[in-house]
Write a protein that holds these residues in place. Structure first.
Motif, PDB file in Angstrom:
ATOM      1  N   MET A  86       0.846  -1.176   0.000  1.00 36.83           N
ATOM      2  CA  MET A  86       0.000   0.000   0.000  1.00 36.83           C
ATOM      3  C   MET A  86       0.897   1.248   0.000  1.00 36.83           C
ATOM      4  SD  MET A  86      -3.031   1.295   2.587  1.00 36.83           S
ATOM      5  CE  MET A  86      -3.930  -0.205   2.459  1.00 36.83           C
ATOM      6  N   ARG A  87       0.459   2.261  -0.714  1.00 30.36           N
ATOM      7  CA  ARG A  87       1.194   3.524  -0.767  1.00 30.36           C
ATOM      8  C   ARG A  87       1.137   4.216   0.587  1.00 30.36           C
ATOM      9  NH1 ARG A  87      -1.779   6.319  -5.784  1.00 30.36           N
ATOM     10  NH2 ARG A  87       0.058   7.620  -5.977  1.00 30.36           N
ATOM     11  N   LYS A  88       2.213   4.922   0.918  1.00 37.22           N
ATOM     12  CA  LYS A  88       2.229   5.697   2.153  1.00 37.22           C
ATOM     13  C   LYS A  88       1.744   7.110   1.874  1.00 37.22           C
ATOM     14  CE  LYS A  88       6.535   5.277   3.317  1.00 37.22           C
ATOM     15  NZ  LYS A  88       7.818   5.331   4.052  1.00 37.22           N
ATOM     16  N   LEU A  89       1.059   7.691   2.842  1.00 34.10           N
ATOM     17  CA  LEU A  89       0.671   9.097   2.823  1.00 34.10           C
ATOM     18  C   LEU A  89       1.631   9.818   3.756  1.00 34.10           C
ATOM     19  CD1 LEU A  89      -1.337  11.268   1.851  1.00 34.10           C
ATOM     20  CD2 LEU A  89      -2.709  10.753   3.878  1.00 34.10           C
ATOM     21  N   ILE A  90       2.414  10.741   3.187  1.00 32.98           N
ATOM     22  CA  ILE A  90       3.475  11.423   3.926  1.00 32.98           C
ATOM     23  C   ILE A  90       3.200  12.913   3.945  1.00 32.98           C
ATOM     24  CG2 ILE A  90       5.950  11.880   4.029  1.00 32.98           C
ATOM     25  CD1 ILE A  90       6.306   9.303   2.303  1.00 32.98           C
ATOM     26  N   ALA A  91       3.038  13.475   5.137  1.00 32.95           N
ATOM     27  CA  ALA A  91       2.839  14.917   5.277  1.00 32.95           C
ATOM     28  C   ALA A  91       4.195  15.594   5.415  1.00 32.95           C
ATOM     29  CB  ALA A  91       1.985  15.226   6.505  1.00 32.95           C
ATOM     30  N   GLY A  92       4.363  16.705   4.732  1.00 27.91           N
ATOM     31  CA  GLY A  92       5.563  17.515   4.842  1.00 27.91           C
ATOM     32  C   GLY A  92       5.160  18.957   5.099  1.00 27.91           C
ATOM     33  N   LEU A  93       5.612  19.509   6.225  1.00 23.77           N
ATOM     34  CA  LEU A  93       5.192  20.854   6.606  1.00 23.77           C
ATOM     35  C   LEU A  93       6.351  21.649   7.183  1.00 23.77           C
ATOM     36  CD1 LEU A  93       2.250  19.153   8.144  1.00 23.77           C
ATOM     37  CD2 LEU A  93       1.785  21.111   6.704  1.00 23.77           C
ATOM     38  N   LYS A  94       6.303  22.946   6.965  1.00 21.97           N
ATOM     39  CA  LYS A  94       7.287  23.879   7.521  1.00 21.97           C
ATOM     40  C   LYS A  94       6.586  24.613   8.660  1.00 21.97           C
ATOM     41  CE  LYS A  94       9.654  24.201   3.141  1.00 21.97           C
ATOM     42  NZ  LYS A  94      10.136  25.001   2.028  1.00 21.97           N
ATOM     43  N   VAL A  95       7.146  24.494   9.863  1.00 19.01           N
ATOM     44  CA  VAL A  95       6.488  25.037  11.048  1.00 19.01           C
ATOM     45  C   VAL A  95       7.473  25.808  11.913  1.00 19.01           C
ATOM     46  CG1 VAL A  95       4.772  23.171  11.100  1.00 19.01           C
ATOM     47  CG2 VAL A  95       6.850  22.953  12.445  1.00 19.01           C
ATOM     48  N   SER A  96       6.923  26.686  12.733  1.00 14.62           N
ATOM     49  CA  SER A  96       7.738  27.378  13.733  1.00 14.62           C
ATOM     50  C   SER A  96       8.011  26.408  14.883  1.00 14.62           C
ATOM     51  CB  SER A  96       6.996  28.614  14.247  1.00 14.62           C
ATOM     52  OG  SER A  96       5.817  28.221  14.923  1.00 14.62           O
ATOM     53  N   LEU A  97       8.905  26.786  15.779  1.00 13.34           N
ATOM     54  CA  LEU A  97       9.234  25.934  16.919  1.00 13.34           C
ATOM     55  C   LEU A  97       8.001  25.623  17.767  1.00 13.34           C
ATOM     56  CD1 LEU A  97      11.479  24.499  18.466  1.00 13.34           C
ATOM     57  CD2 LEU A  97      11.878  26.611  19.715  1.00 13.34           C
ATOM     58  N   ASP A  98       7.041  26.546  17.819  1.00  8.33           N
ATOM     59  CA  ASP A  98       5.804  26.306  18.572  1.00  8.33           C
ATOM     60  C   ASP A  98       4.700  25.719  17.689  1.00  8.33           C
ATOM     61  OD1 ASP A  98       5.683  28.796  17.292  1.00  8.33           O
ATOM     62  OD2 ASP A  98       4.534  29.752  18.879  1.00  8.33           O
ATOM     63  N   SER A  99       5.090  25.041  16.624  1.00  9.80           N
ATOM     64  CA  SER A  99       4.234  24.279  15.701  1.00  9.80           C
ATOM     65  C   SER A  99       3.163  25.105  14.989  1.00  9.80           C
ATOM     66  CB  SER A  99       3.605  23.063  16.390  1.00  9.80           C
ATOM     67  OG  SER A  99       2.521  23.417  17.198  1.00  9.80           O
ATOM     68  N   LYS A 100       3.504  26.335  14.653  1.00 12.94           N
ATOM     69  CA  LYS A 100       2.573  27.179  13.895  1.00 12.94           C
ATOM     70  C   LYS A 100       2.879  27.044  12.403  1.00 12.94           C
ATOM     71  CE  LYS A 100       0.547  28.790  17.568  1.00 12.94           C
ATOM     72  NZ  LYS A 100       1.332  28.900  18.702  1.00 12.94           N
ATOM     73  N   VAL A 101       1.823  26.974  11.596  1.00 12.51           N
ATOM     74  CA  VAL A 101       1.976  26.829  10.155  1.00 12.51           C
ATOM     75  C   VAL A 101       1.731  28.129   9.402  1.00 12.51           C
ATOM     76  CG1 VAL A 101       1.524  24.360  10.068  1.00 12.51           C
ATOM     77  CG2 VAL A 101      -0.381  25.973   9.926  1.00 12.51           C
ATOM     78  N   GLU A 102       1.136  29.092  10.080  1.00  8.41           N
ATOM     79  CA  GLU A 102       0.960  30.414   9.485  1.00  8.41           C
ATOM     80  C   GLU A 102       0.756  31.437  10.578  1.00  8.41           C
ATOM     81  OE1 GLU A 102      -3.696  30.687   8.255  1.00  8.41           O
ATOM     82  OE2 GLU A 102      -2.467  29.408   6.998  1.00  8.41           O
ATOM     83  N   GLY A 103       1.110  32.684  10.258  1.00  9.32           N
ATOM     84  CA  GLY A 103       0.967  33.775  11.207  1.00  9.32           C
ATOM     85  C   GLY A 103      -0.424  34.379  11.161  1.00  9.32           C
ATOM     86  N   PRO A 104      -0.650  35.445  11.914  1.00  7.98           N
ATOM     87  CA  PRO A 104      -1.972  36.078  11.969  1.00  7.98           C
ATOM     88  C   PRO A 104      -2.440  36.623  10.620  1.00  7.98           C
ATOM     89  CG  PRO A 104      -0.487  37.006  13.635  1.00  7.98           C
ATOM     90  CD  PRO A 104       0.309  36.063  12.815  1.00  7.98           C
TER      91      PRO A 104
END
Length: 191
Positions: free
Chosen positions: A1-19
């Protein structure tokens, strides 16, 4: 079965986007997780897709010009991803976004579609985001691997990657790599 792999760029406090609605600390949106050789499909949420398509179409159409959104020329890695993305099937999970300029885009409606996609023959699948989709697929037991690039900053009031997680999840650390400028790459498998 194929794997689903998430790739994300985050801040140290696990934020993906700012305000303001984007991660202003990320200098390039290239695929920096080492996934390109092992994937042949991309899954992305409907909230993220319109901006994603606009961003990469601009690079594809004018690779030697400053990007209209950033004002800077694309990096070599961004040029490489724009070529790859233009040829790779993208599956947009959304009930509201239903049209695309890209011929390789398909629209799917739920976790059953992701489970079916994983059962199809092919290489692994890159889950690009966003945060809600990543959390829902993790909770549904469909995410196999999590690759994070951690930026050395605390973003504070911003959108957290795991804000909507409903269940506890254990991870197995596979790899840690220090990157330039204080960034750290982490690779986890989901137990």
């Amino acid at each position: 079965m194929r794997k689903l792999i998430a790739g994300l760029k985050v801040s140290l406090d696990s934020k993906v986007e700012g305000p303001e609605g984007f991660a202003d600390w990320v200098s390039a949106w290239s695929e920096d997780y080492g996934l390109t050789p092992q994937i042949d499909a991309v899954v992305i949420g409907g909230g993220m897709y319109p901006g994603y398509e606009q961003y990469w179409t601009a690079i594809e159409n004018q690779p030697d010009q400053p990007h209209p959104l950033t004002g800077v020329n694309p990096t070599p890695a961004e040029l490489e991803w724009s070529r790859f993305a233009a040829e790779t099937p993208h599956y947009v999970m959304s009930s509201t976004v239903t049209t695309s300029e890209w011929k390789q885009t398909r629209f799917i409606g739920g976790t059953d579609d992701i489970a079916n996609l994983k059962r199809q023959p092919g290489k692994d699948i890159y889950l690009m985001g966003g945060a809600r989709l990543t959390a829902s697929l993790l909770d549904a037991g469909l995410l196999d691997e999590l690759r994070l690039i951690i930026y050395p900053l605390i973003a504070g009031e911003a959108k957290a990657l795991f804000a909507t997680i409903e269940h506890r999840h254990s991870l197995d650390l596979q790899r840690v790599k220090q990157l330039p400028d204080g960034l750290v790459s982490l690779v986890y498998t989901i137990k």
